[in-house]
Motif scaffolding. Structure first.
Motif, PDB file in Angstrom:
ATOM      1  N   ASP A 156       0.823  -1.215   0.000  1.00 27.28           N
ATOM      2  CA  ASP A 156       0.000   0.000   0.000  1.00 27.28           C
ATOM      3  C   ASP A 156       0.856   1.264   0.000  1.00 27.28           C
ATOM      4  N   ASN A 157       2.163   1.113  -0.144  1.00 28.58           N
ATOM      5  CA  ASN A 157       3.059   2.264  -0.047  1.00 28.58           C
ATOM      6  C   ASN A 157       3.310   2.952  -1.377  1.00 28.58           C
ATOM      7  N   TYR A 158       2.805   2.389  -2.475  1.00 23.11           N
ATOM      8  CA  TYR A 158       2.956   3.066  -3.762  1.00 23.11           C
ATOM      9  C   TYR A 158       2.173   4.367  -3.749  1.00 23.11           C
ATOM     10  N   THR A 159       2.702   5.373  -4.407  1.00 23.25           N
ATOM     11  CA  THR A 159       2.070   6.699  -4.391  1.00 23.25           C
ATOM     12  C   THR A 159       1.321   7.021  -5.670  1.00 23.25           C
ATOM     13  N   SER A 160       1.406   6.148  -6.685  1.00 24.83           N
ATOM     14  CA  SER A 160       0.706   6.393  -7.944  1.00 24.83           C
ATOM     15  C   SER A 160       0.160   5.083  -8.479  1.00 24.83           C
ATOM     16  N   PHE A 161      -1.021   5.146  -9.077  1.00 26.05           N
ATOM     17  CA  PHE A 161      -1.632   3.944  -9.646  1.00 26.05           C
ATOM     18  C   PHE A 161      -2.471   4.312 -10.862  1.00 26.05           C
ATOM     19  N   THR A 162      -2.360   3.504 -11.907  1.00 31.59           N
ATOM     20  CA  THR A 162      -3.228   3.653 -13.076  1.00 31.59           C
ATOM     21  C   THR A 162      -3.688   2.280 -13.532  1.00 31.59           C
ATOM     22  N   GLY A 163      -4.876   2.251 -14.106  1.00 33.54           N
ATOM     23  CA  GLY A 163      -5.411   1.020 -14.660  1.00 33.54           C
ATOM     24  C   GLY A 163      -5.995   1.277 -16.033  1.00 33.54           C
ATOM     25  N   ASN A 164      -5.647   0.463 -16.999  1.00 33.39           N
ATOM     26  CA  ASN A 164      -6.142   0.623 -18.365  1.00 33.39           C
ATOM     27  C   ASN A 164      -6.760  -0.677 -18.852  1.00 33.39           C
ATOM     28  N   TYR A 165      -7.855  -0.540 -19.572  1.00 36.49           N
ATOM     29  CA  TYR A 165      -8.524  -1.702 -20.156  1.00 36.49           C
ATOM     30  C   TYR A 165      -8.098  -1.845 -21.607  1.00 36.49           C
ATOM     31  N   ASN A 166      -7.626  -3.030 -21.978  1.00 37.40           N
ATOM     32  CA  ASN A 166      -7.102  -3.272 -23.315  1.00 37.40           C
ATOM     33  C   ASN A 166      -7.998  -4.254 -24.045  1.00 37.40           C
ATOM     34  N   GLU A 167      -8.711  -3.774 -25.029  1.00 38.58           N
ATOM     35  CA  GLU A 167      -9.598  -4.652 -25.786  1.00 38.58           C
ATOM     36  C   GLU A 167      -8.889  -5.124 -27.038  1.00 38.58           C
ATOM     37  N   TYR A 168      -8.566  -6.397 -27.036  1.00 38.47           N
ATOM     38  CA  TYR A 168      -7.909  -7.008 -28.177  1.00 38.47           C
ATOM     39  C   TYR A 168      -8.581  -8.354 -28.378  1.00 38.47           C
ATOM     40  N   VAL A 169      -7.919  -9.303 -29.038  1.00 39.42           N
ATOM     41  CA  VAL A 169      -8.511 -10.632 -29.186  1.00 39.42           C
ATOM     42  C   VAL A 169      -8.754 -11.232 -27.810  1.00 39.42           C
ATOM     43  N   GLN A 170      -7.817 -11.007 -26.889  1.00 38.67           N
ATOM     44  CA  GLN A 170      -8.036 -11.334 -25.487  1.00 38.67           C
ATOM     45  C   GLN A 170      -8.072 -10.022 -24.714  1.00 38.67           C
ATOM     46  N   ASN A 171      -9.172  -9.744 -24.022  1.00 35.48           N
ATOM     47  CA  ASN A 171      -9.313  -8.499 -23.295  1.00 35.48           C
ATOM     48  C   ASN A 171      -8.547  -8.580 -21.975  1.00 35.48           C
ATOM     49  N   THR A 172      -7.718  -7.578 -21.702  1.00 32.89           N
ATOM     50  CA  THR A 172      -6.892  -7.588 -20.502  1.00 32.89           C
ATOM     51  C   THR A 172      -6.894  -6.221 -19.832  1.00 32.89           C
ATOM     52  N   TRP A 173      -6.383  -6.196 -18.617  1.00 29.30           N
ATOM     53  CA  TRP A 173      -6.182  -4.969 -17.857  1.00 29.30           C
ATOM     54  C   TRP A 173      -4.698  -4.762 -17.618  1.00 29.30           C
ATOM     55  N   SER A 174      -4.260  -3.522 -17.771  1.00 35.03           N
ATOM     56  CA  SER A 174      -2.891  -3.143 -17.433  1.00 35.03           C
ATOM     57  C   SER A 174      -2.923  -2.292 -16.172  1.00 35.03           C
ATOM     58  N   LEU A 175      -2.269  -2.757 -15.121  1.00 27.74           N
ATOM     59  CA  LEU A 175      -2.239  -2.053 -13.842  1.00 27.74           C
ATOM     60  C   LEU A 175      -0.805  -1.633 -13.542  1.00 27.74           C
TER      61      LEU A 175
END
Length: 831
Positions: A156-175
């Motif tokens: 929990d000590n990280y100070t920045s966070f982003t999440g992106n949704y990637n729609e491709y042949v296999q849908n994934t999340w980049s955190l």
């Protein structure tokens, strides 16, 4: 007023237009590279796709993931974020049309789900934690994030966070998490299963020392257990992991790398993984071969309709071996080498399938997991500078070299090269081979292709290229011996790709021309070759003449030529030849039947999963995602019988009938049968287990160590696992580069004293410069008075680090292999 049908048409047209623009942008940026069919160590066929050409989860010396730098992955994630924004724009771009069709959209809601404003078939959407209209993107990201944090124990000590949704042949999340101490990049699927994870630690201090500083791995068992524990958390439902290869870092980082196979329902699969744990047993990186693109559909069940016995008969019938010479670098032995197709037996139908032919039958795009001269001053000597002997020696190699006009004349005299008056010599580059002293000259020619002479390519392809403003130059690269003019190599680049199948001189004419060319231009070796008829060698693209010895092919030495089918001119020419190769006799060899039995006996008929290509079904919503990206075929998983162990068996020795095994990718280890009585046994064994040792069953601990053997051990400790295979010149050059010895002192057969070895090792270390200081050191060895004043610093460092713990140093006596091993071990395990 437009009808409802008209509005549907407008929406469809608008969506098609915007999605077309998105896909066009994606196609330009993603650049997925398709690789050849390879196997994953279990005998399975797999295909890998990746950004770049790197194996998943590997890192280069700078800490970057091979093939995909962090910047590259960040760029990709930004692109995918833009893609998401574009799709949101799509959802907002025609609000009136969407509003008027709200009722029809509501009707279709049970059949589709909304991802970032775009309707996708429910069958291809992730069944849970998807960005659906019901919960919204925030709820989906929350669920995914929590799942990943629970799996990895994210701080929990990280100070920045982003999440992106990637729609491709296999849908994934980049955190992505980041903070003052480092960052974490994770890719997860729609259920929160981690597909890849990479930790990056910010360095808190600069390395001001550098130099030779290896460390022996000290926690091999603990690291493998830690990796197994991490893998048990990372596997999804119905998945388990089996580690098949292990590599230990000797560079002081203390990291341990493991790779293996993901078992599905307890059976082998084409899915592989790589994982790295640190010295503190924490996870440093993890990736799966299906991280970017998964397999279509569900994993089949484990029930097989076909019997294993029937499958065994079919697999055995498909085995084919060919007898030819295979070398170990210096000697060539006759070997029965497997050459049959990659064959499996469909567990459902019991039919034998040639996987090579199956993949070759699929065309189109598919997805699967994974000038001017340089002036010089003629009066340059007037400045007073003189040439050193080294400079003079190198320059003397250029005596007798022909200028480019003479070389150009020789090229144009070989009519079969096709360098006519239309070709212009653009440049000529001379290169010196330091090992042989030979000078080669590479000449580059260019010629503008015209519609009157298409060299066998189609008029349509030419017209399209011209209209698109493409440069229409044919380029030829021709390499000659700069002194004799002998032809070394040829290659040709054409600006077109579509060939006219009818524009050919005919197979017989081309074969005769190829033979005549080699007979004339490779006369030194032509008589010792024959057109290669082994599996995998045909004349579709060119002609390979393999070396023959005792009536058998040795394909590692060859002459190769390809011709332009329409013009009959040489497009490419190359050769590989080793005059020093020694060939075993062919007097007594086992017959093919016995070799086949030995080969099959080393394999096991196994039930498992393999990747299976199938054409996109445009009527089935399950294929929509692949179809939207322009793919014409995809891969699913199929339950099959196959031979396990084919990767581990390279062939059968024709002289002994024994199976030859191949490495599994683990760190090479060394064991010996002559060290039991040596007091340095434990040190020799520890080094050997870490890949630092000598080839063969004998270490000869009491033998004097030569510069060559010392260089092998020290360079292996630097990570050069193949140093023992290098020739003397290469070994000496690398040893000098690493600082172990000066180039002028290199004498591979020269014995070393104890001080010679200490000076080589410590001199290249972070302590080397300090050790070289004089007048500031003292040591307490009983024979300190026998240490030269210039070497006192090296003796002092050796004593301070615990490298030499004997009461006396004996610096001038001959250094044995055992003493060198003990000193190196002590240095690599120092506190």
């Amino acid at each position: 007023m437009p009808s409802s049908k008209d509005k549907d048409t407008q929406i469809e047209a608008y969506c098609v237009h915007v999605l077309g623009r998105i896909c066009s942008l994606a196609g330009n940026l993603l650049s997925l590279e398709r690789k050849n069919i390879v196997t994953n160590g279990t005998g399975f066929v797999k295909r890998e796709f990746s950004y770049g050409a790197a194996a998943p989860g590997t890192f280069d010396s700078g800490g970057r993931q091979n093939g995909i730098t962090r910047k590259g992955r960040t760029t990709m994630k930004r692109f995918l974020s833009i893609l998401t924004a574009l799709m949101l724009t799509l959802s907002l771009g025609a609000p009136a049309l969407a509003e008027e069709n709200a009722s029809s959209a509501a009707t279709a809601e049970s059949e589709t789900e909304t991802v970032a404003g775009v309707m996708i078939p429910a069958s291809t959407a992730e069944p849970s934690a998807s960005p659906t209209g019901d919960g919204g993107m925030d709820d989906a990201l929350t669920a995914i994030t929590l799942a990943v944090k629970n799996t990895l124990g994210v701080s929990d000590n990280y100070t920045s966070f982003t999440g992106n949704y990637n729609e491709y042949v296999q849908n994934t999340w980049s955190l992505d998490w980041s903070g003052t101490n480092g960052s974490l990049d994770v890719t997860a699927d729609g259920q929160g299963k981690v597909l890849s994870a990479y930790y990056y630690l910010n360095s808190t201090s600069a390395n001001t020392f550098g130099g030779f500083d290896p460390r022996l791995p000290t926690q091999t068992d603990e690291a493998e257990k830690a990796a197994s524990d991490w893998l048990s958390k990372l596997m999804g439902e119905g998945e388990t992991a089996r580690i098949t290869a292990t590599n230990y870092s000797l560079n002081g980082s203390g990291s341990y790398d493991f790779s293996g196979t993901v078992l599905l329902n307890g059976l082998d699969s084409p899915v592989t993984f790589s994982i790295c744990v640190g010295a503190d047993l924490s996870l440093q990186s993890y990736s799966r071969s299906d991280a970017n693109v998964g397999y279509l559909g569900d994993v089949p069940g484990t029930d097989a309709a076909a019997s294993q016995n029937d499958a065994s008969d079919l697999l055995k019938a498909a085995v084919k071996l060919e007898l030819y010479y295979v070398s170990d670098g210096e000697n060539a032995a006759l070997t029965y080498v497997p050459c049959g197709p990659t064959t499996i037996v469909d567990a459902a139908t019991g039919q034998s399938v040639d996987m090579d032919a199956l993949y070759a039958s699929f065309t189109g795009s598919g997805y699967a997991p994974e000038n001017g001269a340089t002036a010089y001053a003629e009066d340059s000597a007037s400045g007073g500078a003189t040439l050193t002997p080294v400079e003079e020696s190198s320059i003397s190699n250029y005596d007798g070299v022909m200028d480019k006009s003479a070389l150009d004349e020789m090229v144009r005299s070989i009519s079969s090269l096709g360098v006519d008056d239309g070709f212009t010599l653009r440049d000529c580059t001379y290169s010196l081979d330091n090992e042989t002293g030979n000078i080669s000259a590479a000449l580059r020619y260019a010629k503008a292709m015209t519609g009157d002479d298409l060299y066998g390519y189609t008029q349509a392809d030419y017209d399209n290229s011209v209209s698109s403003g493409c440069t229409m130059d044919i380029t030829k690269y021709i390499t000659l011996d700069a002194k004799t003019g002998a032809l070394i190599g040829v290659s040709t680049d054409y600006p077109l790709t579509d060939k006219d199948a009818g524009a050919s001189l005919g197979a017989d004419v081309l074969a005769a021309d190829a033979d005549a060319f080699l007979k004339t231009n490779a006369s030194d070796h032509y008589a010792d070759t024959a057109l290669c008829t082994l599996s995998g060698y045909d004349t579709t693209d060119g002609y390979t003449y393999a070396r023959e010895a005792n009536g058998y092919f040795f394909p590692e030495n060859y002459l190769y030529v390809s011709l332009n089918a329409a013009a009959g001119t040489v497009d490419s020419f190359s050769s590989v030849w080793d005059d020093d190769m020694q060939f075993a006799t062919a007097d007594q060899i086992v017959d093919e039947a016995a070799a086949e039995d030995a080969y099959i006996g080393a394999l096991t008929v196994t039930l498992g999963y393999t990747a299976w290509p199938e054409s996109v079904d445009y009527t089935n919503p399950l294929f929509d995602a692949a179809a939207n990206w322009g793919y014409t075929w995809v891969e699913s998983l199929k339950l099959v019988y196959y031979y396990a162990g084919t990767d581990a068996v390279s062939g059968v020795d024709a002289a002994t009938g024994k199976v030859q095994t191949a490495t599994d990718g683990s760190t090479v280890t060394y064991t010996y049968d002559d060290i039991d009585s040596s007091p340095r046994k434990s040190a020799i064994e520890a080094l050997g287990a870490a890949g630092v040792g000598l080839s063969g069953e004998k270490f000869q601990p009491r033998a004097a160590i030569t510069q060559r053997v010392a260089a092998e051990l020290l360079l292996q400790a630097c990570g050069y696992s193949d140093a023992a295979d290098w020739d003397d010149d290469t070994l000496g050059r690398e040893a000098a580069y690493m600082g172990f010895i000066s180039a002028s002192d290199w004498n591979p057969d020269s014995w070393m004293t104890r001080m010679d070895f200490l000076r080589a090792m410590i001199g290249a270390s972070p302590y080397g410069k300090a050790a070289a200081l004089t007048g500031v050191w003292s040591v307490s060895y009983s024979d300190a008075g026998s240490v030269d004043a210039g070497d006192l610093g090296f003796a002092a460092v050796a004593q301070a680090l615990g490298v030499v713990t004997d009461g006396n140093l004996s610096p001038a006596i001959t250094c044995t292999r055992a003493f060198a091993a003990q000193v190196l071990y002590n240095y690599m395990t120092r506190v």
